[in-house]
Design an enzyme around this catalytic site. Structure first.
Site: not given
Length: 550
Positions: A213, A273
């Site tokens: 956002d 990751e």
């Protein structure tokens, strides 16, 4: 549709660009499905209805905020980043949602609101208690001017100054949105570390990515310099309605600072990751596409940016869309956009653009051919119109404040309609938090499932068409040409080249065939083929989709 047919094979988890060209379905949790009869949608309700989403053929869902919140801005005011608000269920319910989505072959994006918290967040409660506690610098605090007025001229998107006085600290705190949504201070390293830990929490719980956002609101100008005025001719009310003087400023200092990129690089490193991805929402009226290019160019920042240009107020013409993509090529050629026509913040595009069903089908087919990823908003596949909400039924504080010039966002947030047998559309056994539109009941999922001509099936066909042609998902795109009301361009990847033309009008049109040997494809989408005169004759709102011979 048989639920079993909706199950998709799990995509290759080692495919690091699985997000590129993806079709993402946005779910507004309060309004998707209520599982317990309290009138508010919840996580188990979403899990219950995911087979419908998977049956569309989309790649992922984006779930708007469901975190613990006082709900002053319906979840975009977070008071606990690592828990589920009880009205939506529990962390255990979220785990069920994740496992259900993954079983159906759907990735899951969640909506992270990192630029600000709720005033009820424990971080802010401690921060406002004194000027010397351990979180004193976690929010944007500033002394008043000598006359007691706010430190500068920054404005809130929700109206009024972006500063609220606090009598305990005898300082102002910054809020880009509601006064109950204080802005975090990204100049404080511990804030960045805490927010990265929030992202790690959800990644560890199985999410595949984030919708971020207000991604360009994270960092403010440390010197708190005034924003300059904006020439009225340059006002372009995207982030705020025209009735809000927020659009009168050139927002040089309250957002989009260079340091923002440093945080995004840290977040990207973390996401790598987990082979996760993010869609960043850029709130900007003048430089949106430029920022998109800056934030998504290369492989060390955010993968995609949510583009506002096709959330336009007026129905986009062929010339307008060509101009937008010319600008993308000029300022964001190495970036990646995520296009949308509707979302939870704007009136539904069927109403906004005054579209017939034929026009809605054409625009959907167009989106599936554009370079970039795509976001569909819940109910869009049913061609739902904007609901007309009476003032007494309004829930959105934005609409209540600016009524009647701006009616707020409730009209696009009304409950999803699953079946027409009762006034709640199968959404809830209780009284819905917003009334279900009677006009929507005739377009319920169960009704359209039984009608082979319904637009719901067109959405399935158009999404399948995109997935069947890798050039549409990940390929290059030529410069667009606006031939009157007909928009033309090509998409290519490897030895696959697809010519796309769309008649964006209610009148027949004619355009030239591209050079070379082509065969008609997309017949299931109503595609026109070459005429005996060697030209393409397109009916109202008709596409022409052609594959170049190898």
């Amino acid at each position: 549709m048989n639920v079993a047919s909706a199950v998709q094979p799990t995509r290759d988890e080692q495919n690091n660009d699985w997000w590129r060209g993806a079709v993402i379905y946005q779910i507004y949790p309060r309004s998707f499905q209520d599982s317990n009869g309290d009138g508010i949608g919840d996580l188990l309700g979403i899990a219950q209805r995911l087979p419908h989403v998977a049956s569309l053929g989309v790649d992922a869902v984006w779930i708007s905020p469901f975190f613990t919140s006082p709900m002053k801005d319906f979840g975009y005011d977070v008071s606990d980043y690592c828990d589920v608000d009880p009205m939506f269920g529990s962390l255990a319910d979220f785990d069920i949602l994740i496992s259900t989505a993954h079983r159906l072959g759907l990735k899951v994006f969640i909506d992270l609101v990192l630029s600000h918290t709720s005033e009820e967040h424990p971080w802010f409660k401690l921060s406002r208690s004194s000027r010397d506690n351990e979180k004193a610098k976690w929010y944007v605090w500033a002394d008043p001017k000598p006359d007691g007025t706010p430190p500068n001229n920054w404005l809130s998107i929700f109206g009024g100054p972006a500063w609220q006085w606090d009598g305990t600290r005898m300082q102002y705190y910054m809020h880009n949105f509601l006064t109950e949504q204080p802005d975090l201070n990204f100049h404080e390293p511990k804030v960045q570390e805490a927010l990265l830990n929030v992202a790690r929490f959800w990644l560890g719980r199985g999410v595949d990515g984030f919708r971020l956002d207000t991604i360009n609101f994270y960092v403010h100008d440390a010197q708190l310099r005034d924003n300059p005025p904006l020439d009225p001719a340059e006002r372009n009310p995207i982030t705020a309605p025209a009735v809000n003087p927020y659009t009168w400023q050139n927002h040089l200092y309250d957002k989009t600072q260079p340091e923002n990129l440093l945080f995004l690089q840290k977040l990207r490193t973390l996401m790598n990751e987990y082979n996760a991805a993010a869609v960043g929402e850029v709130g900007e009226d003048q430089r949106g596409l430029e920022i998109l290019g800056e934030y998504t160019g290369g492989d060390d920042k955010i993968q995609m940016s949510y583009a506002f240009e096709l959330l336009s107020g007026e129905c986009p013409s062929a010339k307008y869309i060509a101009t937008v993509f010319d600008k993308v090529e000029a300022v964001a050629a190495q970036g990646w956009a995520c296009w949308a026509y509707s979302n939870h913040d704007v009136p539904r595009h069927l109403t906004r653009w005054k579209l017939s069903d034929a026009a809605a089908r054409c625009f959907n087919s167009l989106m599936m051919c554009l370079r970039g990823s795509c976001c569909l908003y819940q109910g869009e596949e049913l061609a739902l119109s904007e609901a007309d909400i009476a003032f007494d039924d309004l829930q959105d504080p934005y609409g209540i404040k600016f009524w009647p010039s701006f009616k707020g966002r409730d009209g696009c947030r009304t409950p999803m309609v699953w079946e027409p047998s009762n006034q709640n559309g199968g959404f809830s056994s209780g009284m819905p938090w917003l009334p279900v539109s009677h006009e929507h009941l005739n377009r319920a999922v169960s009704t359209q499932e039984q009608d082979p001509a319904a637009i719901l099936h067109h959405y399935r066909r158009s999404i399948a068409f995109r997935h069947a042609h890798e050039a549409l998902r990940k390929g290059a795109q030529t410069a667009m040409v606006a031939d009157g009301d007909i928009l033309r361009f090509e998409r290519s990847l490897g030895d696959q080249t697809i010519f796309c033309a769309f008649n964006l009008s209610g009148e027949p049109g004619v355009t030239e065939m591209p050079e070379g040997t082509w065969r008609q494809i997309g017949i299931e989408l109503g595609s026109a083929g070459p005429a005996p005169d060697g030209k393409l004759h397109l009916g109202p709102w008709q596409p022409a989709l052609l594959m170049k011979a190898a």
